[in-house]
Design an enzyme around this catalytic site. Structure first.
Site, PDB file in Angstrom:
ATOM      1  N   ASP A  42       0.500  -1.053   0.133  1.00  0.00           N
ATOM      2  CA  ASP A  42      -0.024   0.027   0.029  1.00  0.00           C
ATOM      3  C   ASP A  42       0.462   1.144  -0.046  1.00  0.00           C
ATOM      4  OD1 ASP A  42      -2.976   1.616   0.371  1.00  0.00           O
ATOM      5  OD2 ASP A  42      -1.230   1.442   2.975  1.00  0.00           O
ATOM      6  N   ASP A  95      -0.061   5.105   0.701  1.00  0.00           N
ATOM      7  CA  ASP A  95      -0.852   6.390   2.006  1.00  0.00           C
ATOM      8  C   ASP A  95      -0.751   5.863   2.829  1.00  0.00           C
ATOM      9  OD1 ASP A  95      -1.356   7.527  -0.349  1.00  0.00           O
ATOM     10  OD2 ASP A  95      -3.267   7.827  -0.429  1.00  0.00           O
TER      11      ASP A  95
END
Length: 325
Positions: free
Chosen positions: A78, A80
Site C-alpha cells: 500500500d 498512503d
C-alpha cells in the site's frame, strides 16, 4: 460530481465494479512493467559500478524472509501512510494548484482533508471520495502525457522526502531477493507508476482513469482501487504473473486493506490504524511501526498546505458544517 456517488462505506464488498477496477489496474501495471524495467536498465548502465554492501544479519527470532530466489513470490505495498507519509492524491492536488489547475477554495479543502488524514491516521471515505471526484474533474480534457510530466515534478516537490525509510528497506529486501515489488494504491495509476519508478520498484497497481486518444474523459474504469478492489487487482496480477499468493507478502497501514492482506501468506501491518492493529494481533500478523511515536503521529503538522493548513482546514470544516445545516 455524481460519477462516484456509489462509493460509500455501506458498499464495500467485492462487486463487478471492484473486479473491473482490479483487472484494469493489473493490465495497466503489466503494460508499464516493461517500460520501467527498460528505464531501470538504462539508468544502471549510466551509473558507475560499485561493490555491493554487506547485508545485515537476520533477526534470530524470525526465519529468513523474504526467501532469496523464490520467483513465485512477490510483494505488494500500500502507498498512503505505508510507503509514504500522508496521501499521494493530496500531495498531487497541491502540485496541481501550484500550476493553476484549480482555485484556492479547492486547495483549502485538500488541506483540510490531508490534515484530517495525518491527525487521525485513518482514511475517511467521504474525504477520499471527494478528493477523487475533484481530481477527475480537474484532469478532464488534459492529456495523459502532460499529467505524467507534471507528476514527475510533483514527486520531487512534495513526495520524495516523505518516504518511510523503514518501509523502503522492506521493499528493497524483496528486490534483493530477486522478487517483484508492486505498489497497490487508490491513487491514479500514473502517479503510482512514477513513485514506483523513483523507488526502483517493479511497478504499480492504481486507480485507472479512462482516456481516449491520450486524453482524460473524467470517468473511471470500474471504481477507485480501494478495499476489495485492491484484493481483486492483486489476485488478477498474481494470476497473470504466475505467482503463488501463499508465498507472497503484502504491507498496509489500513484496515480497509484487510482483504488484500488476507490474500497472501505473509501479511504485514505497517504503521497500522487501531482496527488493523487489533486484527493483526488477533491473527499473529507481523507489525512494524516506523512513526516516532503514537502521540507524535497524531499531533504532527499536516503536509498538504504548510504553515497555517490546520487553521485553514478548520475554517473550511466550519463552513462546510454550516452549509450542511
Amino acid at each position: 460530481m455524481a460519477v462516484l456517488g456509489w462509493l460509500t462505506p455501506r458498499r464495500r464488498s467485492a462487486t463487478a465494479r471492484s473486479v473491473l477496477a482490479g483487472e484494469a489496474a493489473a493490465e495497466a501495471a503489466r503494460k508499464s512493467e516493461q517500460e520501467l524495467a527498460e528505464l531501470a536498465e538504462a539508468e544502471a548502465r549510466e551509473q558507475p559500478q560499485t561493490s555491493p554492501s554487506p547485508s545485515s544479519a537476520p533477526s534470530p527470532s524470525e526465519p529468513d524472509f523474504p526467501v532469496a530466489g523464490d520467483d513465485l513470490a512477490a510483494a505488494f505495498f500500500d502507498l498512503d501512510n505505508t510507503v509514504m507519509q500522508g496521501a499521494a492524491i493530496f500531495h498531487f492536488g497541491r502540485g496541481l494548484y501550484k500550476r493553476k489547475f484549480f482555485q484556492r477554495r479547492d486547495l483549502v479543502r485538500f488541506a483540510w482533508q490531508q490534515a484530517w488524514f495525518r491527525l487521525a491516521g485513518v482514511e475517511d471515505p467521504e474525504h477520499m471520495q471527494d478528493a477523487r471526484e475533484s481530481a477527475l474533474s480537474i484532469v478532464k480534457g488534459h492529456r495523459v502525457s502532460e499529467l505524467m510530466t507534471i507528476g514527475e515534478e510533483i514527486y520531487d516537490e512534495y513526495m520524495a522526502d516523505r518516504i518511510w525509510p523503514g518501509t523502503r528497506a522492506l521493499a528493497q529486501a524483496h528486490l534483493d531477493a530477486g522478487q517483484k515489488v508492486w505498489l497497490v494504491t487508490a491513487a491514479p495509476v500514473e502517479t503510482a507508476t512514477i513513485i514506483a519508478r523513483r523507488l526502483g520498484l517493479t511497478g504499480a497497481l492504481g486507480t485507472v482513469a479512462e482516456s481516449v486518444n491520450g486524453v482524460y474523459t473524467g470517468r473511471l474504469v470500474g471504481e477507485p482501487l480501494h478495499g476489495p478492489a485492491k484484493a481483486e487487482a492483486v489476485r488478477a496480477l498474481a494470476a497473470a504473473e504466475g505467482l503463488d499468493l501463499s508465498r507472497c507478502a503484502a504491507y498496509s497501514d489500513s484496515h480497509n486493506d484487510i482483504p488484500m492482506l488476507s490474500l497472501v501468506g505473509h501479511p504485514y501491518a505497517i504503521n497500522p490504524d487501531a482496527k488493523l492493529r487489533k486484527h493483526a494481533r488477533a491473527r499473529e500478523w507481523r507489525l512494524r511501526d516506523y512513526r516516532t511515536g503514537r502521540k507524535a503521529a497524531k499531533v504532527g503538522i499536516p503536509a498538504a498546505a504548510g504553515v497555517g493548513a490546520l487553521a485553514g482546514g478548520t475554517a473550511a470544516a466550519i463552513a462546510l458544517h454550516r452549509r450542511r445545516r
